[in-house]
Design an enzyme around this catalytic site. Sequence first.
Site, PDB file in Angstrom:
ATOM      1  N   HIS A 188       0.814  -1.223   0.000  1.00  0.00           N
ATOM      2  CA  HIS A 188       0.000   0.000   0.000  1.00  0.00           C
ATOM      3  C   HIS A 188       0.845   1.269   0.000  1.00  0.00           C
ATOM      4  CE1 HIS A 188      -3.952  -1.485   0.114  1.00  0.00           C
ATOM      5  NE2 HIS A 188      -3.910  -2.021   1.326  1.00  0.00           N
ATOM      6  N   GLU A 431      -7.924 -12.955 -21.605  1.00  0.00           N
ATOM      7  CA  GLU A 431      -6.918 -13.234 -20.581  1.00  0.00           C
ATOM      8  C   GLU A 431      -6.847 -14.725 -20.252  1.00  0.00           C
ATOM      9  OE1 GLU A 431      -7.838 -11.038 -16.973  1.00  0.00           O
ATOM     10  OE2 GLU A 431      -9.981 -11.188 -17.325  1.00  0.00           O
ATOM     11  N   ASP A 455      -3.091 -11.799 -16.437  1.00  0.00           N
ATOM     12  CA  ASP A 455      -3.592 -13.150 -16.267  1.00  0.00           C
ATOM     13  C   ASP A 455      -3.203 -14.055 -17.431  1.00  0.00           C
ATOM     14  OD1 ASP A 455      -4.911 -13.373 -13.764  1.00  0.00           O
ATOM     15  OD2 ASP A 455      -6.457 -12.018 -14.496  1.00  0.00           O
ATOM     16  N   CYS A 502      -4.828  -4.053 -21.616  1.00  0.00           N
ATOM     17  CA  CYS A 502      -4.869  -3.349 -20.345  1.00  0.00           C
ATOM     18  C   CYS A 502      -4.031  -4.032 -19.271  1.00  0.00           C
ATOM     19  CB  CYS A 502      -6.305  -3.155 -19.874  1.00  0.00           C
ATOM     20  SG  CYS A 502      -7.204  -4.705 -19.718  1.00  0.00           S
TER      21      CYS A 502
END
Length: 573
Positions: A188, A431, A455, A502
């Site tokens: 994070h 994907e 993926d 993407c």
Amino acid sequence: MLRKGIAAAPGIVIGRAVVKKEETIQYERRTVETTSAELDRFRDSVKAADRDLESIKEKARREMGEEEARIFEAHQLFLQDPEFVGAIEAKIESERINAEAALEEVRDSFVAIFESMDNEYMRERAADLRDVSQRLLKKLLGILDRLEADFSEPVILVVHDLTPSDTAQLDKEKVKGFVTNIGGRTSHSAIMARTMEIPAVVGMSDITEQLQTGDLIIVDGLEGEVHVRPDQAVIQAYEAKQQAYLQQKEEWARLVQEATVTADGHRVELAANIGNPHDAVQALKNGAEGIGLFRTEFLYMGRDQFPSEEEQFEAYKAVAETMGKDRPVIIRTLDIGGDKELSYLSLPKELNPFLGCRAIRLCLDRVDLFKTQLRALLRASAYGNVKIMYPMIATLSELRKANSILAEAKAELLSQNIPFHNELEVGIMIEVPAAAMIADQLAKEADFFSIGTNDLIQYAMAADRMNEQVSYLYDPYHPAILRLIHQVIKAAHQEGKWVGMCGEMAGEELAIPILLGLGLDEFSMSATSILRARHLLKKLDYASLKEVAQHVLSLESGEEIKAYIKETVLDTL
Ligand code: PEP
Ligand code: MG
């Protein structure tokens, strides 16, 4: 002395270190006379911690965005959680012990449960719980937050770890960079550092032991390096590198309003991947020509129930309006499952969650959830150039089923006189390797494709995208991956459909020339990579890259392919 770490946020900064070693907070476990007084003391600290979190959350919302603010909302939820707070109170009462000891014992048992789960999301919850417990402990002991101390001059912070709440509290004017012992590129705090544009290097194991406050250091967030007590020659070299980087950024910034056209006049589109409506504002500032992927699952996370149709509609509409009537906004339907879980959606435990009931599979199983989202998406299509995209499609029948639910949602809205754009484009992510293999069939029924390499690579190479040990197989440049991409683009173009990408690969400097040569129409990436990609694309020659790409397809390894692109394309620019 040169030390290597993980590049977490780009940029170079030279300055004095302020070293904060790992804190050990000392207190004793003791029995208390009156548990009611101890309970009051505990409840006061909960209220004080909640007030702090409220103001940190607001600061995060103002300066970073909704997604970052949610982290602190999640911390506040722990403070309201009857299981967590109740367990501490019960312990104080039943064992007649001080609040600090009760808090730490309950925290440890919760953390152990979270960490034992084989699931990234739950392990992150453990980190959140530690963070919020530390805040409570400090409140109980009257210790000021370590980063509340005001620095009189700009510094580089060197710390064991930076929690998300530490990061959100950083004053950008005072903290020019940071370095940590632990953490990775996707932790994070690293993500926040990138949003805040503070150069950072993380995962440096014992850097806090190597440095003293006042030491001069150089943080190179581009390469993931820290120079400790550099000599004059190194300083000069880095001042030059810093200047060059700033100049480069200025040069890139001039391209904000420009269209993305190659040197020989071929037009492609540069779009942004976003996770919330605020990201769309950042995307525009960074010159995005559209949104290539809105990961809607973030709207569903960090809360305790599904977002309503209305809430979702507001979020999708906000993005559509931010981007204006013309810029495309591709909104992906819920991609939950795999490593992304919702606390309020109990799914059966799976041995291989990435191969399990995730994304479109889950949505086709939970038509109620899916239709709510589709209605919200359709309604938002009245406010901009919205396109819908289904994730993880593997068969034609999945696409058809999803489309028939979409048709039902349209019919409902029509009968309710609710406006939407009837002709909106509906595309799919490619994907799953099976989808790449039947791209010719899918292209007849989908309006566009967006290749999800994150993926696609893991499924094609049978190499978990999160497993370090097999990361050598997780290679975007492996000939198998490039051939799959080639096949997908060819199949779509044969049907007159456009193809985007993407996955992270779309923003890579070495991949862009190959993808352009293979005919990719749209490149979608994190907002901060867009201008750099535009700068590169404007220098590339599409016609000659078509040949380069064909040659690449005949090469035998990722290494060979990367070396070839570097030598024949990038080094000649
Ligand atoms: C992908 O798989 O490439 C992708 C863009 O989706 P996500 O990273 O959200 O799985
Ligand atoms: Mg994916």
